[in-house]
Design a protein around this motif. Structure first.
Motif, PDB file in Angstrom:
ATOM      1  N   PRO A  98      95.437  78.766 -57.324  1.00  0.00           N
ATOM      2  CA  PRO A  98      96.283  79.943 -57.484  1.00  0.00           C
ATOM      3  C   PRO A  98      95.525  81.250 -57.258  1.00  0.00           C
ATOM      4  N   ALA A  99      94.192  81.210 -57.415  1.00  0.00           N
ATOM      5  CA  ALA A  99      93.383  82.411 -57.195  1.00  0.00           C
ATOM      6  C   ALA A  99      93.558  82.940 -55.780  1.00  0.00           C
ATOM      7  N   ASN A 100      93.815  82.043 -54.830  1.00  0.00           N
ATOM      8  CA  ASN A 100      94.003  82.484 -53.455  1.00  0.00           C
ATOM      9  C   ASN A 100      95.280  83.303 -53.307  1.00  0.00           C
ATOM     10  N   LEU A 101      96.337  82.902 -54.004  1.00  0.00           N
ATOM     11  CA  LEU A 101      97.571  83.677 -53.967  1.00  0.00           C
ATOM     12  C   LEU A 101      97.385  84.997 -54.710  1.00  0.00           C
ATOM     13  N   ARG A 102      96.615  84.982 -55.771  1.00  0.00           N
ATOM     14  CA  ARG A 102      96.359  86.214 -56.527  1.00  0.00           C
ATOM     15  C   ARG A 102      95.626  87.230 -55.658  1.00  0.00           C
ATOM     16  N   ALA A 103      94.711  86.754 -54.835  1.00  0.00           N
ATOM     17  CA  ALA A 103      93.961  87.651 -53.953  1.00  0.00           C
ATOM     18  C   ALA A 103      94.896  88.322 -52.955  1.00  0.00           C
ATOM     19  N   VAL A 104      95.890  87.577 -52.460  1.00  0.00           N
ATOM     20  CA  VAL A 104      96.875  88.157 -51.550  1.00  0.00           C
ATOM     21  C   VAL A 104      97.650  89.264 -52.269  1.00  0.00           C
ATOM     22  N   ARG A 105      98.056  88.994 -53.516  1.00  0.00           N
ATOM     23  CA  ARG A 105      98.782  90.005 -54.300  1.00  0.00           C
ATOM     24  C   ARG A 105      97.921  91.240 -54.548  1.00  0.00           C
ATOM     25  N   ASP A 106      96.653  91.020 -54.857  1.00  0.00           N
ATOM     26  CA  ASP A 106      95.762  92.141 -55.156  1.00  0.00           C
ATOM     27  C   ASP A 106      95.544  93.039 -53.949  1.00  0.00           C
ATOM     28  N   CYS A 107      95.485  92.438 -52.764  1.00  0.00           N
ATOM     29  CA  CYS A 107      95.108  93.199 -51.571  1.00  0.00           C
ATOM     30  C   CYS A 107      96.292  93.752 -50.779  1.00  0.00           C
ATOM     31  N   PHE A 108      97.487  93.226 -51.040  1.00  0.00           N
ATOM     32  CA  PHE A 108      98.684  93.721 -50.356  1.00  0.00           C
ATOM     33  C   PHE A 108      99.700  94.130 -51.430  1.00  0.00           C
ATOM     34  N   LYS A 109      99.494  95.311 -51.966  1.00  0.00           N
ATOM     35  CA  LYS A 109     100.215  95.748 -53.168  1.00  0.00           C
ATOM     36  C   LYS A 109     101.731  95.813 -52.977  1.00  0.00           C
ATOM     37  N   THR A 110     102.199  96.189 -51.799  1.00  0.00           N
ATOM     38  CA  THR A 110     103.636  96.370 -51.597  1.00  0.00           C
ATOM     39  C   THR A 110     104.321  95.122 -51.050  1.00  0.00           C
ATOM     40  N   LEU A 111     103.555  94.098 -50.776  1.00  0.00           N
ATOM     41  CA  LEU A 111     104.096  92.868 -50.196  1.00  0.00           C
ATOM     42  C   LEU A 111     104.772  92.010 -51.260  1.00  0.00           C
ATOM     43  N   ARG A 112     105.972  91.516 -50.967  1.00  0.00           N
ATOM     44  CA  ARG A 112     106.624  90.545 -51.842  1.00  0.00           C
ATOM     45  C   ARG A 112     106.084  89.165 -51.473  1.00  0.00           C
ATOM     46  N   VAL A 113     105.575  88.448 -52.449  1.00  0.00           N
ATOM     47  CA  VAL A 113     104.940  87.144 -52.215  1.00  0.00           C
ATOM     48  C   VAL A 113     105.671  86.079 -53.023  1.00  0.00           C
ATOM     49  N   ALA A 114     106.026  84.989 -52.370  1.00  0.00           N
ATOM     50  CA  ALA A 114     106.736  83.916 -53.071  1.00  0.00           C
ATOM     51  C   ALA A 114     106.269  82.558 -52.569  1.00  0.00           C
ATOM     52  N   VAL A 115     106.484  81.555 -53.402  1.00  0.00           N
ATOM     53  CA  VAL A 115     106.182  80.169 -53.044  1.00  0.00           C
ATOM     54  C   VAL A 115     107.497  79.466 -52.721  1.00  0.00           C
ATOM     55  N   VAL A 116     107.518  78.783 -51.593  1.00  0.00           N
ATOM     56  CA  VAL A 116     108.643  77.905 -51.254  1.00  0.00           C
ATOM     57  C   VAL A 116     108.041  76.516 -51.104  1.00  0.00           C
ATOM     58  N   SER A 117     108.299  75.649 -52.071  1.00  0.00           N
ATOM     59  CA  SER A 117     107.567  74.386 -52.141  1.00  0.00           C
ATOM     60  C   SER A 117     108.461  73.196 -52.450  1.00  0.00           C
ATOM     61  N   GLY A 118     108.017  72.038 -52.002  1.00  0.00           N
ATOM     62  CA  GLY A 118     108.715  70.804 -52.318  1.00  0.00           C
ATOM     63  C   GLY A 118     108.398  70.326 -53.722  1.00  0.00           C
ATOM     64  N   SER A 119     107.364  70.892 -54.331  1.00  0.00           N
ATOM     65  CA  SER A 119     106.974  70.494 -55.684  1.00  0.00           C
ATOM     66  C   SER A 119     107.906  71.117 -56.719  1.00  0.00           C
ATOM     67  N   LYS A 120     108.360  70.280 -57.658  1.00  0.00           N
ATOM     68  CA  LYS A 120     109.176  70.772 -58.770  1.00  0.00           C
ATOM     69  C   LYS A 120     108.392  70.756 -60.074  1.00  0.00           C
ATOM     70  N   SER A 121     107.080  70.552 -59.963  1.00  0.00           N
ATOM     71  CA  SER A 121     106.222  70.485 -61.142  1.00  0.00           C
ATOM     72  C   SER A 121     106.267  71.789 -61.940  1.00  0.00           C
ATOM     73  N   ARG A 122     106.517  71.649 -63.233  1.00  0.00           N
ATOM     74  CA  ARG A 122     106.532  72.821 -64.114  1.00  0.00           C
ATOM     75  C   ARG A 122     105.186  73.544 -64.060  1.00  0.00           C
ATOM     76  N   GLN A 123     104.099  72.778 -64.018  1.00  0.00           N
ATOM     77  CA  GLN A 123     102.773  73.385 -63.999  1.00  0.00           C
ATOM     78  C   GLN A 123     102.541  74.171 -62.715  1.00  0.00           C
TER      79      GLN A 123
END
Length: 206
Positions: A50-75
């Motif tokens: 998840p740190a990799n996604l956090r880095a994207v959020r940190d460096c692109f402040k105005t960008l909307r970032v979302a996960v679209v995944s086949g995983s339904k895992s709560r974790q």
């Protein structure tokens, strides 16, 4: 219906830029200032932490970032939200629901699947044993993408962001994102600490 078709047909995006890996996505985001929404699949090469996604959020402040995944895992959902994403959309949603979820994210709402409200079982809540907690599931080096490893190796050599960008044929903005991911992945706050920790990891791996 393909996700790209939903984005252009129902959400009226003018263009959909696709990437095959996190490294490629970061490079495209770094050279395009007109991208407003970035969607990542947890199965995409490079999304090992998840740190990799956090880095994207940190460096692109105005960008909307979302996960679209086949995983339904709560974790997986909770880990992604902890990384700062603006939504977690299961691929199993129907076309209408998928389009609505993405529209909510674009409109500024944090979207999570309704299943997140289901309480976990006792087995899912059981904490890891002390020994398991003391040992990460993967070494810090194993969670890095190939490009992040390249950046780390040059950082250990004492090269500046500009020199790293020149040697790897990357933009300085791209190097900045990878550096942010390295800092989070190595749990450090300075270049010196990252270089020291990275040097130890690389030496142990060789």
């Amino acid at each position: 219906m393909a996700l790209a078709t939903i984005l252009t047909g129902k959400l009226k995006f003018a263009e959909v830029v696709q990437a095959a890996s996190l490294d490629e996505a970061v490079e495209k985001l770094s050279v395009r200032s007109d991208i407003s929404l970035a969607l990542f699949d947890l199965a995409m090469p490079g999304i090992d932490s998840p740190a990799n996604l956090r880095a994207v959020r940190d460096c692109f402040k105005t960008l909307r970032v979302a996960v679209v995944s086949g995983s339904k895992s709560r974790q997986d959902v909770l880990s992604a939200l902890e990384a700062g994403v603006h939504g977690y959309v299961p691929k199993g949603l129907g076309v209408v629901d998928l389009a609505q979820a993405l529209q909510l994210i674009v409109d500024g709402v944090i979207y999570v699947p309704p299943s997140i409200a289901i309480l976990p079982s006792a087995a899912e809540e059981q904490p890891a044993s002390p020994r398991e907690a003391a040992l990460p599931p993967k070494s810090a080096l194993a969670t890095l993408t190939p490009r992040q490893r390249d950046v780390l190796a040059l950082l250990v050599e004492g090269k500046s962001n500009k020199a790293i960008a020149r040697e790897l044929d990357l933009g300085e903005g791209t190097v900045k994102v990878h550096m942010a991911a390295l800092f989070r992945g190595l749990d450090v706050r300075t270049r010196t600490a990252a270089a020291v920790a990275g040097g130890r990891l690389l030496q142990a791996a060789s």
